[in-house]
Design a protein around this motif. Structure first.
Motif, PDB file in Angstrom:
ATOM      1  N   ASP B 183      15.446  56.271  94.938  1.00  0.00           N
ATOM      2  CA  ASP B 183      15.541  56.929  93.639  1.00  0.00           C
ATOM      3  C   ASP B 183      16.110  55.980  92.584  1.00  0.00           C
ATOM      4  O   ASP B 183      15.775  56.083  91.401  1.00  0.00           O
ATOM      5  CB  ASP B 183      16.373  58.210  93.727  1.00  0.00           C
ATOM      6  N   ALA B 186      13.310  53.893  91.514  1.00  0.00           N
ATOM      7  CA  ALA B 186      12.494  54.692  90.577  1.00  0.00           C
ATOM      8  C   ALA B 186      13.054  54.599  89.161  1.00  0.00           C
ATOM      9  O   ALA B 186      12.308  54.405  88.196  1.00  0.00           O
ATOM     10  CB  ALA B 186      12.441  56.150  91.035  1.00  0.00           C
ATOM     11  N   GLN B 187      14.371  54.725  89.036  1.00  0.00           N
ATOM     12  CA  GLN B 187      14.996  54.617  87.715  1.00  0.00           C
ATOM     13  C   GLN B 187      14.728  53.243  87.113  1.00  0.00           C
ATOM     14  O   GLN B 187      14.454  53.111  85.921  1.00  0.00           O
ATOM     15  CB  GLN B 187      16.520  54.837  87.806  1.00  0.00           C
ATOM     16  N   THR B 190      11.140  52.852  85.749  1.00  0.00           N
ATOM     17  CA  THR B 190      10.909  53.653  84.549  1.00  0.00           C
ATOM     18  C   THR B 190      11.751  53.150  83.382  1.00  0.00           C
ATOM     19  O   THR B 190      11.246  52.937  82.281  1.00  0.00           O
ATOM     20  CB  THR B 190      11.178  55.139  84.842  1.00  0.00           C
ATOM     21  N   LEU B 191      13.041  52.947  83.615  1.00  0.00           N
ATOM     22  CA  LEU B 191      13.897  52.490  82.519  1.00  0.00           C
ATOM     23  C   LEU B 191      13.518  51.076  82.085  1.00  0.00           C
ATOM     24  O   LEU B 191      13.777  50.678  80.952  1.00  0.00           O
ATOM     25  CB  LEU B 191      15.374  52.556  82.940  1.00  0.00           C
ATOM     26  N   GLY B 192      12.923  50.310  82.980  1.00  0.00           N
ATOM     27  CA  GLY B 192      12.440  48.973  82.628  1.00  0.00           C
ATOM     28  C   GLY B 192      11.093  49.006  81.915  1.00  0.00           C
ATOM     29  O   GLY B 192      10.581  47.964  81.517  1.00  0.00           O
ATOM     30  N   ASN B 193      10.535  50.212  81.789  1.00  0.00           N
ATOM     31  CA  ASN B 193       9.223  50.389  81.147  1.00  0.00           C
ATOM     32  C   ASN B 193       8.178  49.441  81.737  1.00  0.00           C
ATOM     33  O   ASN B 193       7.378  48.840  81.030  1.00  0.00           O
ATOM     34  CB  ASN B 193       9.325  50.185  79.625  1.00  0.00           C
ATOM     35  N   HIS B 195       4.919  48.357  83.101  1.00  0.00           N
ATOM     36  CA  HIS B 195       3.566  48.896  83.013  1.00  0.00           C
ATOM     37  C   HIS B 195       2.553  47.773  82.846  1.00  0.00           C
ATOM     38  O   HIS B 195       2.911  46.635  82.559  1.00  0.00           O
ATOM     39  CB  HIS B 195       3.462  49.900  81.864  1.00  0.00           C
ATOM     40  N   ARG B 375      13.189  45.052  73.894  1.00  0.00           N
ATOM     41  CA  ARG B 375      12.639  45.189  75.240  1.00  0.00           C
ATOM     42  C   ARG B 375      13.741  45.636  76.192  1.00  0.00           C
ATOM     43  O   ARG B 375      14.884  45.206  76.084  1.00  0.00           O
ATOM     44  CB  ARG B 375      12.076  43.846  75.727  1.00  0.00           C
ATOM     45  N   PRO B 376      13.393  46.496  77.136  1.00  0.00           N
ATOM     46  CA  PRO B 376      14.417  46.997  78.065  1.00  0.00           C
ATOM     47  C   PRO B 376      14.714  46.015  79.206  1.00  0.00           C
ATOM     48  O   PRO B 376      13.849  45.213  79.575  1.00  0.00           O
ATOM     49  CB  PRO B 376      13.770  48.266  78.626  1.00  0.00           C
ATOM     50  N   ASN B 402      22.285  50.082  73.380  1.00  0.00           N
ATOM     51  CA  ASN B 402      21.982  51.207  74.264  1.00  0.00           C
ATOM     52  C   ASN B 402      22.355  50.908  75.718  1.00  0.00           C
ATOM     53  O   ASN B 402      21.651  51.306  76.650  1.00  0.00           O
ATOM     54  CB  ASN B 402      20.489  51.560  74.161  1.00  0.00           C
ATOM     55  N   ARG B 404      23.948  51.213  79.215  1.00  0.00           N
ATOM     56  CA  ARG B 404      24.290  52.369  80.054  1.00  0.00           C
ATOM     57  C   ARG B 404      24.618  51.888  81.452  1.00  0.00           C
ATOM     58  O   ARG B 404      23.825  51.191  82.072  1.00  0.00           O
ATOM     59  CB  ARG B 404      23.089  53.300  80.191  1.00  0.00           C
ATOM     60  N   THR B 406      25.154  53.450  85.027  1.00  0.00           N
ATOM     61  CA  THR B 406      24.888  54.736  85.682  1.00  0.00           C
ATOM     62  C   THR B 406      24.902  54.610  87.202  1.00  0.00           C
ATOM     63  O   THR B 406      24.732  53.516  87.749  1.00  0.00           O
ATOM     64  CB  THR B 406      23.503  55.296  85.287  1.00  0.00           C
ATOM     65  N   ILE B 437      18.702  47.568  75.911  1.00  0.00           N
ATOM     66  CA  ILE B 437      17.545  47.122  75.134  1.00  0.00           C
ATOM     67  C   ILE B 437      17.969  45.912  74.319  1.00  0.00           C
ATOM     68  O   ILE B 437      19.032  45.912  73.690  1.00  0.00           O
ATOM     69  CB  ILE B 437      17.064  48.242  74.175  1.00  0.00           C
TER      70      ILE B 437
END
Lengths: 298, 478, 298, 478
Positions: B183, B186-187, B190-193, B195, B375-376, B402, B404, B406, B437
């Protein structure tokens, strides 16, 4: 020794906790002339235990040593003979606080099970409270009685061998608090209500499955209980340790790494050491849902 | 895009050489289909030969001699997961007299000879246990798991993917992947964008799992630069994905130990097409290291021995050939390094993913320089303290917003009629993430110009444009 | 700009994220001649935004400054107009991984809602996949279509305005994955099944209440789905900060504290400063249960 | 023990001067019954006079002029917690046109004049909201809470206890109690084995809440020593429990700044009954400090002014009287300090509870010396790092086993037909605990003798024996 009062020294008949090392303990009943085998060798009760101060280091026959500890309800929970699934200290602590237990409180409990919670209740309500504990299973009820005797708390507790759903707790209007850990708690709610004082009191029901909680809450509301609160508490133990992290070698600006023979010490083996605490790989994710409620004054 | 015919079954067929994942219950193992090659899984050995030609997702029975026999679809895993259970809620009535199982060892052997399958034997054991019904649910599950493990002879062959491989590594060898939980991965993705079409930087020591996950999300579009420490990049975990060949063309590597040279702008001068750069000089370098070392050592041992001239000549030729090979190899390496450097020099990467056993702070501060603004980036660490340091340093130096820190909490549920509750065990922790970012720093004016120029020289894969959509307002492009 | 592809510079028509400070952002559509008011003053689109590089610092009319960021599905989720309860990034990340989404995947979703998940799906399945998203509410379906246009992802998505429980997804045998976020997911399971390819695929259902999960799981099993797995993921953000702890003053052995005038500096004001990270006072404890399942090959 | 008659109602009756807790919904406030004294709770003011004579647990309606009118039992809180709700599962059909509430402000005033109670008005608002039914459950709850807060005029008077006060402090002023969550406090009391008849050491800066919780569990049996920094112990939280007077006799205090003197064995010499010890010398000390300071400052200001002789004489007398008072006070203080020192000197305390804003490491290492072997200790800290340091130091120096660093996770559930799920918000963290058990160190032989001797001199309260049970094997006592 008693599970509700500390003593300084070990006497015959005491139950002591032999602490063998991290997470390794055993409960031992002290008897003159008896021996207890451990992985560090034998402990001879007469010479190694009786008369010794609780908390002492005891050297076993093979030369290894252990600590002998005064039993507490919490150590007992970790070392008791399992006759059923038991309640552990995290839930017990929450139950004790949320049921407003304190010296002098009268508590009803069902089922007694392996007595894990019973001992913790007794510790908190002593010296003037009383525990009425009901156990369906005859052999378990008897074993619990024997344990309470051995732990010198028998005067604080009444064990009844009956079906709480059919026959209740055997007392009416006396309890400050009721605790239920039975398969169908909803069948015992009316008995619980009548066991609690007419001035009101607290109730807790422990259930592993959410369907049990749902049925219980429904009955609690219809029986006039208020302040319903269902919760879960999970405790996580962290392992404190030093961790050494390598530092990256980005090389020098001229394109060589620092590993060359002319630049000692080689930073590619440079490290940073930190103190940290790491969670366990696996931990208890669920024991049961705790549902609390208040019986308002009548 | 959408296809529904028999023609696509090819995509779902198991072929010789395919990377696969074996599954039984919650246990996974990555493997490769190699004919006549023994595979050991859950203490059983068998051959995967018969899997070839079957579809991914097929469950096989392991038969005598280690051959696989496919189950008919449907029949397989779901049925095996459902026992007719009737749980006691406590152990009220259990008296442990060692006589609770009515089946003897001989009985069980007979059942096996009668051809009963693993699941059927387990059901027989349950039916013949006098105490099973009275056990608590937890005890029942333990019992079934134990018996299943002993008598189950089914294995399912799956197509590898991030989900399965991440669960496999976390379950079997968490130390190899820095205890990165699926999990948390997974974060990161996604948080790294992450694609298709972007340029992503990866630094990981998670056996290549994170690299593979990033590449899966890129789908063969764009480019990935893997930074690596020491002798060479670790990619076993990525290989397990069994990506098609064109995916590998999007993957580049760059040694950590050249980062400072590159950042100083001196890599081109030393390694560019103009400078011929003596490969020999480079050989003992960390960038080469581990891979080459054994070969050289061997060579030196041999030449130290006394030999006759013929032998010597042969050796000499061999040595020359080897030197030649090494030269070619070095040239290839140089070419690749320069190409990768070109990807990085623009400092316009689209994402940065770090998950390693190294202290994340210097790694992050170093590699962040290659990212474009806006960029993240995501940094995973098993421990909290190093990420607190990262956070603090980043706040001091600026260039990132930004931020974080977590961690996450993952719990599974058993959902069964009247027996719904959280699964009794969970992972204690999934590690920590620092995300943020990038933004332009005050002194970026010059950098922007450089970056824009560099962009023109980028490989085409980076610039897959959806022209028909994106071009509508290109007249407004500054 | 597109939500599935990065651009270097801002152009007219782009949606940009104006970052005002910690946890304070807004999405702005860039239009020539337009202005956007912020607490730091106005941003003039023509001079302050168009042509600027994403990630730039922009000075507002009152002298304060903001950053203009490239939109990503994650930033969009934090700044989108809420037409419904939305899915947040923690769940979205888990859904994306557990549904095996990747470029080229065909996905069915219902309901579209505010499009939070839709954008994240599109980002992951571009440039060759397709999203079939079904929304019951006509106005919301229309708004979603408009957003997809503005975000340059319309070619990757088909929005259907229909009731998924009655009429399904409008496609059969094409999906690699199906996602359900509807009040009665069990009513849509057979449609989900038929939407998935005959070679098999994955399904996820998001439900806030456990009763929804129970009914859904029951239907999933009877519909032949396997590998059922219900889970919850909670993300906790930690606040990194320096904390100064006073050190106790046990006094000197001669009975005086160190606060006397003759022993400077007074250790009673001695402190230790540590770097730590603290959890938020309140955090999301529940969004919904995620139930995953596999449709095996037919 | 078990009682069931009207005679015990006295125990449950609210009397003038009682400490109570006001409750509305999930909001609590500690107060004391003082006649004609205005109380402000949830932005409403009222008088508690009418509560006197009623039973604890009674819910009152706040009437015009701030008088309280008791509800009949049963009718009160449970009904108020149950709205007939019918939740939409999303906001599908909500069009926000600002006209969703059909009741006008005037309508509501009219309802109030008609004598409708808060809960009834809220129900009216719900019934007259066109969008309420279509709101998601979360939005409904928010709506009800908001409206309830505005129109609720009920307040329940509760008897204080650890559970209620811990929830009150954590909800209202977590900073005052170092963010100690009630479930964490529960762990502390249990893991510390706090119970009647033991001798417990407490060091806290949690407003006295932890002290009160410990004293509640002691039930007035045994003794509690509160260590305190600076001018004096903080006890407001403990006072809120409203313990009977004999509880206070079991409470002792000891200044942190005398710990070293005591440990060095020099306290007796300086402060014992033999040494007369000049109280003046002690006055500016930290142990006195804050309490006395304002008084003295005032006195000095006055004497600096020019005055006539009569006035001077009066002042002189006043000053003498004050000095005399101070001397008596100091003597009392000395006596108490010596008594408390006697409790500590044996180094045989049964438990240690620390929960403070101080760095726990020096506090723990210092105070642990007063514990007997085989006794539990618990240290709470809002932060993790200081407890890691405690753990490490303790492992180095020995004398403690079974060390555990833990944190806990608490989640509440909404259990309603077809709408069962975890409550949507939870506390992010409940702080950290370090727990352990003391053991004898090698050099304890001497200490044991001392301790055993000291035991004889202990106050009787420590030694409540259950002789009838415990004495059976006393012949074996060494």
């Amino acid at each position: 020794m008693s599970l509700v009062e500390y003593s300084a020294c070990i006497r015959e008949g005491d139950v002591v906790i032999v602490f063998l090392g991290h997470d390794s303990m055993m409960a031992v009943r002290v008897q003159k002339g008896a021996q207890t085998q451990t992985r560090y060798g034998a402990i001879r009760h007469s010479s190694d235990l009786i008369g010794r101060r609780f908390g002492s280091k005891v050297t076993c026959s093979k030369g290894g040593w252990v600590y002998v500890l005064h039993p507490t309800p919490e150590l007992w929970t970790l070392n008791l003979p399992h006759r059923t699934q038991i309640l552990y200290t995290t839930d017990i602590a929450t139950i004790t606080l949320m049921l407003d237990l304190k010296p002098g409180a009268v508590v009803c409990e069902s089922g007694t099970g392996s007595g894990s919670l019973s001992h913790a209740i007794l510790r908190t309500i002593a010296p003037t409270g009383h525990l009425h504990t009901v156990e369906f299973h005859a052999e378990r009820a008897q074993k619990a009685r024997e344990e309470f005797e051995r732990h010198h708390v028998a005067h604080l507790v009444t064990v009844r061998n009956q079906d709480v759903c059919r026959h209740g707790f055997g007392v009416v209007g006396v309890a400050n608090a009721v605790f239920l850990d039975i398969p169908s708690p909803w069948e015992a709610i009316h008995h619980a209500k009548s066991a609690i004082r007419r001035q009101g009191g607290r109730l807790c029901s422990f259930s592993p499955c959410i369907e049990q909680v749902q049925r219980t809450c429904e009955i609690l509301v219809s029986a006039g209980f208020t302040e319903l609160s269902t919760l879960e508490v999970l405790l996580r133990t962290h392992d404190v340790r030093s961790v050494t992290l390598p530092l990256p070698d980005f090389g020098s600006e001229d394109g060589h790494t620092h590993t060359g023979t002319h630049t000692p010490p080689p930073p590619s083996s440079a490290t940073a050491t930190i103190k940290t605490a790491t969670p366990p790989r696996e931990m208890a994710a669920h024991t049961g849902y705790l549902t609390f409620a208040t019986k308002p004054r009548e | 895009m959408a296809d529904n015919g028999d023609d696509v079954d090819a995509e779902y067929s198991i072929r010789d050489g395919d990377y696969i994942v074996l599954k039984r219950g919650e246990v996974y193992k990555a493997a490769q289909i190699q004919k006549k090659r023994k595979v050991i899984f859950e203490k059983q050995w068998f051959f995967l030969d018969n899997a070839v030609g079957e579809l991914f997702g097929t469950t096989f029975e392991i038969q005598a001699g280690g051959t696989l026999k496919p189950h008919a679809p449907k029949q397989a895993p779901s049925a095996a997961d459902k026992e007719a259970k009737e749980a006691g809620t406590d152990n009220r009535n259990i008296v442990d007299d060692g006589k609770s199982q009515k089946l003897t060892r001989d009985d069980i052997e007979m059942l096996k000879e009668q051809g009963l399958k693993g699941q059927e034997i387990v059901q027989q054991l349950i039916d013949n246990s006098t105490t099973f019904k009275d056990k608590t649910e937890f005890a029942q599950d333990k019992y079934i798991k134990k018996k299943k493990k002993k008598y189950d002879n089914n294995v399912t062959v799956l197509k590898p993917c991030t989900r399965i491989l991440a669960m496999m590594y976390h379950g079997r060898e968490p130390g190899k992947i820095c205890h990165l939980r699926h999990d948390t991965l997974a974060q990161m993705l996604t948080l790294g964008n992450i694609h298709a079409g972007s340029k992503v930087l990866v630094f990981e020591t998670c056996a290549g799992l994170v690299l593979g996950a990033v590449m899966e999300r890129m789908g063969g579009y764009g480019s990935v630069v893997q930074f690596y420490p020491g002798g060479g990049p670790t990619r076993a975990g990525m290989e397990n994905f069994g990506f098609p060949p064109h995916f590998h063309e999007t993957l580049h590597e760059f040694p950590l130990c050249k980062v400072n040279t590159l950042l100083a702008g001196k890599l081109g001068a030393e390694w560019g097409p103009e400078a011929s750069g003596d490969p020999q000089e480079e050989a003992p370098d960390g960038a080469e290291g581990e891979e080459e070392a054994p070969e050289e050592t061997q060579g030196m041992e041999v030449s130290a021995e006394g030999e006759d001239s013929k032998e010597k000549e042969r050796k000499e030729k061999c040595r020359e050939k080897k030197a030649q090979e090494r030269k070619v190899k070095m040239e290839e390496k140089r070419r690749k390094l320069v190409a990768t450097a070109a990807l990085l020099e623009g400092r316009d990467a689209d994402g940065l993913v770090i998950a390693s056993r190294f202290h994340p702070c210097p790694v992050l501060l170093g590699l962040l320089k290659f990212l474009a603004p806006s960029r993240p980036f995501v940094v995973y660490c098993q421990y909290r303290e190093p990420l607190i340091e990262c956070y603090t340093k980043l706040r001091e130096q600026g260039g990132a917003i930004n931020l974080r820190l977590t961690d996450s909490w993952l719990r599974h549920y058993q959902v069964l009629p009247n027996r719904t509750h959280p699964v009794l065990l969970m992972s204690g922790g999934g590690g920590y993430l620092l995300t943020g970012i990038t933004v332009a720093t005050e002194t970026d004016a010059a950098a922007i110009t450089t970056a824009t120029q560099a962009k023109e020289e980028e490989p085409a894969s980076k610039r897959i444009r959806l022209e028909e959509v994106d071009g509508t307002s290109s007249n407004n492009d500054a």
